[in-house]
Design a protein around this motif. Structure first.
Motif, short mmCIF file in Angstrom:
data_model
loop_
_atom_site.label_atom_id
_atom_site.label_comp_id
_atom_site.label_asym_id
_atom_site.label_seq_id
_atom_site.Cartn_x
_atom_site.Cartn_y
_atom_site.Cartn_z
N ALA A 177 -10.70 -2.09 -6.96
CA ALA A 177 -11.58 -0.94 -6.75
C ALA A 177 -10.78 0.28 -6.32
N MET A 178 -9.80 0.09 -5.43
CA MET A 178 -8.98 1.20 -4.96
C MET A 178 -8.25 1.88 -6.11
N ARG A 179 -7.71 1.08 -7.00
CA ARG A 179 -6.97 1.66 -8.13
C ARG A 179 -7.89 2.42 -9.07
N LEU A 219 0.83 -1.21 0.00
CA LEU A 219 0.00 0.00 0.00
C LEU A 219 0.87 1.26 0.00
N GLU A 220 1.99 1.21 0.71
CA GLU A 220 2.90 2.36 0.69
C GLU A 220 3.48 2.57 -0.71
N MET A 221 3.80 1.49 -1.40
CA MET A 221 4.33 1.62 -2.76
C MET A 221 3.26 2.15 -3.71
N PHE A 222 2.02 1.73 -3.51
CA PHE A 222 0.95 2.29 -4.34
C PHE A 222 0.80 3.78 -4.06
N HIS A 223 0.90 4.17 -2.81
CA HIS A 223 0.82 5.58 -2.44
C HIS A 223 1.95 6.37 -3.10
N ALA A 238 -10.84 7.41 -0.31
CA ALA A 238 -10.97 6.00 -0.65
C ALA A 238 -9.63 5.28 -0.57
N TYR A 239 -8.60 5.84 -1.21
CA TYR A 239 -7.36 5.06 -1.30
C TYR A 239 -6.42 5.25 -0.12
N THR A 240 -6.57 6.33 0.64
CA THR A 240 -5.69 6.49 1.80
C THR A 240 -6.31 5.99 3.09
N MET A 241 -7.65 5.88 3.13
CA MET A 241 -8.31 5.49 4.38
C MET A 241 -9.19 4.25 4.20
N GLU A 242 -10.22 4.36 3.36
CA GLU A 242 -11.23 3.31 3.31
C GLU A 242 -10.66 1.98 2.80
#
Length: 281
Positions: free
Chosen positions: A92-94, A8-12, A128-132
């Motif tokens: 969904a996040m992406r 998730l950090e790499m996606f961020h 959505a992508y940082t929290m949910e």
């Protein structure tokens, strides 16, 4: 699972690298953005335009690499059962992140009075992508029931929106020496934020002229930015944005209190919510 958190950090990182390119931001967290750093490192012998293009091109590749590494970190350690549980959430996040970024860049430099659009950008681009979705992914790995995912959404979405509203204020009124965030980029980019939508909604004709003339000007100077800040305050936009932050933060904390979570986790999320929604004095 540590590898999932790292994914998730790499996606961020991927999202921020590409976001900085689209916004042509010079700094991130008080340091040069990736495309600016690479332009300086690789383009020393080139003219400024060529160096800038090289920096952008190579930063796009770095962002793509971060996304690839995110996949490797996420998928390799998971059992087929766990992978089946999280894959729809990651997908969904992406899609939500791309949708939010699309809304953000297509509404820039033509902001109106539509606060619902600005809030939709905040929800898809940030909440959505940082929290949910990270909370959903972690819960799914632990075998959580659908009711818990719904409860986490009830907490995460208003918390994420409050964070983005606070970040918008910091991007205009914050001290870059303390925040590591530029205080001119959003004004120069003409971002369609809730703050700007509220100002346009309540502006007098003279104030609207100031917004129309200066907001979204790439070469906006300190004097022009000061005039825009005066309008954002005089129209009540800043005060209303601060009220919305408090409203959404309280909504998130109420939803969090209604969840049955291990106390250390609930306390950590409460601290995160309170710390990430502070706005400039």
């Amino acid at each position: 699972m540590v590898s999932t958190a790292a994914a998730l950090e790499m996606f961020h990182a991927f999202a921020l690298i590409h976001d900085d390119i689209m916004d042509d931001s010079a700094t991130r967290r008080g340091s040069p953005t990736v495309h600016r750093a690479l332009a300086d490192r690789l383009g020393a012998a080139l003219d400024p335009d060529q160096a800038g293009q090289l920096g952008v091109s190579t930063a796009i590749l770095v962002g793509d690499l971060a996304l690839t590494w995110s996949d490797e970190l996420l998928y390799a350690p998971l059992t087929p059962h766990r992978l089946a549980a999280v894959l729809p959430l990651v997908t969904a996040m992406r899609a939500e992140t791309v949708h939010g970024q699309y809304l953000d860049i297509t509404s820039a430099r033509r902001p109106g009075t539509d606060t619902s659009l600005a809030l939709r950008i905040a929800r898809y681009k940030t909440a959505a992508y940082t929290m949910e979705r990270p909370l959903h992914i972690g819960a799914a790995l632990a075998g959580a029931r659908p009711e818990l995912l719904a409860g986490l959404s009830a907490y995460a979405l208003p918390a994420g929106e409050a964070f983005q509203l606070a970040d918008d204020l910091l991007g205009v009124f914050g001290d870059p020496r303390r925040t590591g965030k530029p205080d001119l980029d959003d004004l120069r980019g003409g971002k369609h934020t809730v703050l700007v939508a509220l100002a346009r909604e309540h502006a007098t004709p003279e104030q609207r002229h100031t917004l129309d003339t200066l907001l979204g000007t790439p070469g906006l100077d300190r004097q022009g930015a000061s005039r825009l800040r005066c309008v954002l305050v005089a129209t009540g936009a800043r005060a209303e944005a601060e009220r919305l932050i408090t409203e959404r933060r309280d909504q998130a904390l109420t939803a969090l209190n209604a969840l049955t979570l291990p106390p250390p986790l609930a306390e950590a999320l409460a601290r995160l919510t309170l710390g990430s929604t502070a706005h400039p004095a």
